[in-house]
Design a protein around this motif. Structure first.
Motif, PDB file in Angstrom:
ATOM      1  N   GLU A  59      39.883   5.889  80.695  1.00 11.67           N
ATOM      2  CA  GLU A  59      39.722   7.305  80.368  1.00 11.67           C
ATOM      3  C   GLU A  59      39.852   8.213  81.594  1.00 11.67           C
ATOM      4  O   GLU A  59      40.004   9.416  81.465  1.00 11.67           O
ATOM      5  CB  GLU A  59      38.354   7.539  79.725  1.00 11.67           C
ATOM      6  N   ASP A  61      41.367  10.222  84.492  1.00 13.22           N
ATOM      7  CA  ASP A  61      42.665  10.849  84.720  1.00 13.22           C
ATOM      8  C   ASP A  61      42.980  10.808  86.212  1.00 13.22           C
ATOM      9  O   ASP A  61      42.530  11.649  86.980  1.00 13.22           O
ATOM     10  CB  ASP A  61      42.649  12.294  84.220  1.00 13.22           C
ATOM     11  N   ASP A  63      46.017  11.007  87.403  1.00 11.06           N
ATOM     12  CA  ASP A  63      47.198  11.823  87.668  1.00 11.06           C
ATOM     13  C   ASP A  63      46.852  13.127  88.359  1.00 11.06           C
ATOM     14  O   ASP A  63      47.637  13.659  89.119  1.00 11.06           O
ATOM     15  CB  ASP A  63      47.956  12.118  86.383  1.00 11.06           C
ATOM     16  N   ASP A  64      45.670  13.662  88.094  1.00  9.23           N
ATOM     17  CA  ASP A  64      45.326  14.941  88.694  1.00  9.23           C
ATOM     18  C   ASP A  64      45.240  14.843  90.210  1.00  9.23           C
ATOM     19  O   ASP A  64      45.582  15.781  90.915  1.00  9.23           O
ATOM     20  CB  ASP A  64      44.046  15.508  88.096  1.00  9.23           C
TER      21      ASP A  64
END
Length: 105
Positions: A59, A61, A63-64
């Motif tokens: 879950e 993230d 990518d940020d």
């Protein structure tokens, strides 16, 4: 938020406001600061807890972080030479259609 390891002490944990679901009385929480500590803690989890950990890890993230780094690099001018090189290649028509590049992987 940092992962936590639990050390046994007499300090009360009721005053700590941390998102921890399983806490035993008489233990206090210490943030884990190294990857090695986190890995060792994961190794000590039982099968069900490892399943939950992996599920929750999916879950996250990640990518940020990449996006923020690219934005910071662009603002700092670290990508300027690459941009200039790309513009030079475009002006000299030394380019390929993107479809050609993507299909030749």
């Amino acid at each position: 938020m940092l992962p936590l390891k639990i050390n046994c002490h007499s300090t009360s944990i009721e005053s700590l406001r941390l998102p921890v679901t399983k806490i035993m009385r008489g233990f206090n929480l210490i943030p884990m600061s190294t990857v090695a500590e986190i890995i060792e803690a994961v190794k000590r989890l039982d099968v069900e807890e490892k399943r939950e950990f992996l599920s929750r890890l999916l879950e996250v993230d990640f990518d940020d972080a990449w996006d923020h780094q690219i934005e910071a690099d662009a603002r700092a001018g670290r990508l300027d030479s690459l941009w200039q090189q790309a513009l030079t290649e475009i002006k000299s028509r030394n380019v390929k259609p993107l479809d050609d590049v993507l299909n030749n992987t």
